[in-house]
Design a protein around this motif. Sequence first.
Motif, PDB file in Angstrom:
ATOM      1  N   GLY A  81       0.775  -1.139   0.125  1.00 41.56           N
ATOM      2  CA  GLY A  81       0.051   0.006   0.122  1.00 41.56           C
ATOM      3  C   GLY A  81       0.695   1.278   0.096  1.00 41.56           C
ATOM      4  O   GLY A  81       0.440   2.504  -0.451  1.00 41.56           O
ATOM      5  N   ARG A  82       2.078   1.445   0.581  1.00 42.60           N
ATOM      6  CA  ARG A  82       2.897   2.157   0.428  1.00 42.60           C
ATOM      7  C   ARG A  82       3.913   2.476  -0.459  1.00 42.60           C
ATOM      8  O   ARG A  82       4.723   3.522  -0.690  1.00 42.60           O
ATOM      9  CB  ARG A  82       3.370   2.394   2.040  1.00 42.60           C
ATOM     10  N   TRP A  83       4.545   1.398  -1.000  1.00 40.77           N
ATOM     11  CA  TRP A  83       5.427   1.309  -1.750  1.00 40.77           C
ATOM     12  C   TRP A  83       5.399   0.927  -3.350  1.00 40.77           C
ATOM     13  O   TRP A  83       6.168   1.292  -4.445  1.00 40.77           O
ATOM     14  CB  TRP A  83       6.726   0.207  -1.451  1.00 40.77           C
ATOM     15  N   ALA A  84       4.130   0.233  -3.607  1.00 35.19           N
ATOM     16  CA  ALA A  84       3.752  -0.217  -4.810  1.00 35.19           C
ATOM     17  C   ALA A  84       3.703   0.936  -5.992  1.00 35.19           C
ATOM     18  O   ALA A  84       4.380   0.538  -7.134  1.00 35.19           O
ATOM     19  CB  ALA A  84       2.453  -0.907  -4.938  1.00 35.19           C
ATOM     20  N   ALA A  85       3.517   2.172  -5.576  1.00 37.51           N
ATOM     21  CA  ALA A  85       3.361   3.077  -6.748  1.00 37.51           C
ATOM     22  C   ALA A  85       4.240   4.220  -6.461  1.00 37.51           C
ATOM     23  O   ALA A  85       4.440   5.359  -6.890  1.00 37.51           O
ATOM     24  CB  ALA A  85       1.944   3.736  -6.585  1.00 37.51           C
ATOM     25  N   ARG A  86       5.032   4.096  -5.379  1.00 42.25           N
ATOM     26  CA  ARG A  86       5.919   5.219  -4.945  1.00 42.25           C
ATOM     27  C   ARG A  86       6.989   5.299  -5.981  1.00 42.25           C
ATOM     28  O   ARG A  86       7.598   4.326  -6.484  1.00 42.25           O
ATOM     29  CB  ARG A  86       6.849   4.852  -3.520  1.00 42.25           C
ATOM     30  N   PRO A  87       7.484   6.561  -6.235  1.00 43.90           N
ATOM     31  CA  PRO A  87       8.716   6.901  -7.052  1.00 43.90           C
ATOM     32  C   PRO A  87       9.846   6.809  -6.343  1.00 43.90           C
ATOM     33  O   PRO A  87      10.048   6.758  -5.132  1.00 43.90           O
ATOM     34  CB  PRO A  87       8.353   8.092  -7.572  1.00 43.90           C
ATOM     35  N   GLY A  88      10.839   6.684  -7.068  1.00 45.94           N
ATOM     36  CA  GLY A  88      12.559   6.495  -6.529  1.00 45.94           C
ATOM     37  C   GLY A  88      13.040   5.277  -6.756  1.00 45.94           C
ATOM     38  O   GLY A  88      12.515   4.223  -7.052  1.00 45.94           O
ATOM     39  N   ASP A  89      14.243   5.317  -6.521  1.00 49.29           N
ATOM     40  CA  ASP A  89      15.090   4.051  -6.735  1.00 49.29           C
ATOM     41  C   ASP A  89      14.778   2.964  -5.680  1.00 49.29           C
ATOM     42  O   ASP A  89      14.980   1.866  -5.902  1.00 49.29           O
ATOM     43  CB  ASP A  89      16.663   4.676  -6.629  1.00 49.29           C
ATOM     44  N   SER A 107      -2.711 -17.587   3.954  1.00 48.63           N
ATOM     45  CA  SER A 107      -3.225 -18.893   3.728  1.00 48.63           C
ATOM     46  C   SER A 107      -4.561 -18.796   2.701  1.00 48.63           C
ATOM     47  O   SER A 107      -5.304 -19.520   2.060  1.00 48.63           O
ATOM     48  CB  SER A 107      -3.849 -19.193   4.941  1.00 48.63           C
ATOM     49  N   ALA A 108      -4.672 -17.206   2.171  1.00 48.11           N
ATOM     50  CA  ALA A 108      -5.660 -17.051   1.345  1.00 48.11           C
ATOM     51  C   ALA A 108      -5.231 -16.147   0.248  1.00 48.11           C
ATOM     52  O   ALA A 108      -3.943 -15.671   0.373  1.00 48.11           O
ATOM     53  CB  ALA A 108      -6.954 -16.475   1.943  1.00 48.11           C
ATOM     54  N   ALA A 109      -5.904 -15.663  -0.636  1.00 49.94           N
ATOM     55  CA  ALA A 109      -5.592 -14.676  -1.649  1.00 49.94           C
ATOM     56  C   ALA A 109      -5.154 -13.174  -0.858  1.00 49.94           C
ATOM     57  O   ALA A 109      -5.556 -12.926   0.029  1.00 49.94           O
ATOM     58  CB  ALA A 109      -6.467 -14.302  -2.652  1.00 49.94           C
ATOM     59  N   LEU A 110      -4.159 -12.578  -1.669  1.00 50.56           N
ATOM     60  CA  LEU A 110      -3.773 -11.270  -0.861  1.00 50.56           C
ATOM     61  C   LEU A 110      -4.956 -10.143  -1.355  1.00 50.56           C
ATOM     62  O   LEU A 110      -5.343 -10.034  -2.334  1.00 50.56           O
ATOM     63  CB  LEU A 110      -2.449 -10.901  -1.575  1.00 50.56           C
ATOM     64  N   ASP A 111      -5.137  -9.247  -0.226  1.00 49.71           N
ATOM     65  CA  ASP A 111      -6.112  -8.095  -0.258  1.00 49.71           C
ATOM     66  C   ASP A 111      -5.048  -6.969  -0.583  1.00 49.71           C
ATOM     67  O   ASP A 111      -3.680  -6.920  -0.399  1.00 49.71           O
ATOM     68  CB  ASP A 111      -6.963  -7.879   0.648  1.00 49.71           C
ATOM     69  N   GLY A 112      -5.570  -5.865  -1.312  1.00 53.36           N
ATOM     70  CA  GLY A 112      -4.921  -4.708  -1.475  1.00 53.36           C
ATOM     71  C   GLY A 112      -3.962  -4.710  -2.811  1.00 53.36           C
ATOM     72  O   GLY A 112      -4.472  -5.336  -3.846  1.00 53.36           O
ATOM     73  N   PRO A 113      -3.396  -3.501  -2.911  1.00 52.92           N
ATOM     74  CA  PRO A 113      -2.748  -3.209  -4.052  1.00 52.92           C
ATOM     75  C   PRO A 113      -1.693  -4.474  -4.717  1.00 52.92           C
ATOM     76  O   PRO A 113      -1.069  -4.991  -3.793  1.00 52.92           O
ATOM     77  CB  PRO A 113      -1.879  -1.887  -3.691  1.00 52.92           C
ATOM     78  N   ASP A 114      -1.777  -4.593  -5.905  1.00 47.68           N
ATOM     79  CA  ASP A 114      -0.702  -5.563  -6.349  1.00 47.68           C
ATOM     80  C   ASP A 114       0.646  -4.933  -6.443  1.00 47.68           C
ATOM     81  O   ASP A 114       0.974  -3.830  -6.671  1.00 47.68           O
ATOM     82  CB  ASP A 114      -1.136  -5.821  -8.005  1.00 47.68           C
ATOM     83  N   TRP A 115       1.579  -5.841  -5.993  1.00 41.16           N
ATOM     84  CA  TRP A 115       3.017  -5.262  -6.118  1.00 41.16           C
ATOM     85  C   TRP A 115       3.498  -6.497  -7.254  1.00 41.16           C
ATOM     86  O   TRP A 115       3.272  -7.700  -7.135  1.00 41.16           O
ATOM     87  CB  TRP A 115       3.664  -5.572  -4.600  1.00 41.16           C
ATOM     88  N   MET A 116       4.398  -5.907  -7.801  1.00 40.70           N
ATOM     89  CA  MET A 116       5.013  -6.774  -8.795  1.00 40.70           C
ATOM     90  C   MET A 116       6.141  -7.980  -8.194  1.00 40.70           C
ATOM     91  O   MET A 116       6.557  -7.766  -7.094  1.00 40.70           O
ATOM     92  CB  MET A 116       6.441  -5.995  -9.771  1.00 40.70           C
ATOM     93  N   ASN A 117       6.088  -9.105  -8.941  1.00 40.18           N
ATOM     94  CA  ASN A 117       7.143 -10.361  -8.505  1.00 40.18           C
ATOM     95  C   ASN A 117       6.417 -10.858  -7.026  1.00 40.18           C
ATOM     96  O   ASN A 117       7.335 -10.984  -6.119  1.00 40.18           O
ATOM     97  CB  ASN A 117       8.339  -9.771  -8.148  1.00 40.18           C
TER      98      ASN A 117
END
Length: 194
Positions: free
Chosen positions: A68-76, A91-101
């Motif tokens: 929620g804090r890092w998926a869309a944040r800009p920067g190195d 144990s179940a599917a993840l909620d919230g924003p998708d994060w790569m990899n």
Amino acid sequence: MGTIVVSENVTLDGVVQDPTGDEGFALGGWFTHFGGADRDEWSAIEYAEARAAAALLLGRRTYTWFAGRWAARPGDWADRLRELPKYVVASAALDGPDWMNVEVVKGEVVEEVSALKQRVDGEIVVYGSRQLVQSLLAHDLVDELRLTTFPYLLGAGERWFDRIGPATRPLRLVTTRAIGNTLALHTYRPERAA
């Protein structure tokens, strides 16, 4: 072979609960009380740690908080966290924003993490994830603890070491480093029988 590195911010009395005050814990928010040069130096250390990591291992709640804090944040630093493989114990599917990899780790945690250590070459860094860390410590799967201590005595709150079992676990201090004027980074490794 991979090594499990637990990297955690902790108060002087061992509390890891609610560092940013998001959980509603009455004594939460202790992480947010530092800034300036101390925060800049802490950030540089954390970024270097992320650059050196081969993967992240996170519990579900910690994953959701980070995503929620890092998926869309800009920067190195954010770019590095995005590109790292992330293994999430859930144990179940993840909620919230998708994060790569991201790969969800299901099944028995000890077996899955042991197998992960065989597959990943390099440091597998664990942030937060109190329940996961307690399980990893209880089953001697942690290869290094990096504890950044914050100069607060809360007197209450969840601690990592409350639920790891009664067995003594000797640790060896590898390094201690001052971070600015208020923080200290202590690195420990388990003393294992040869």
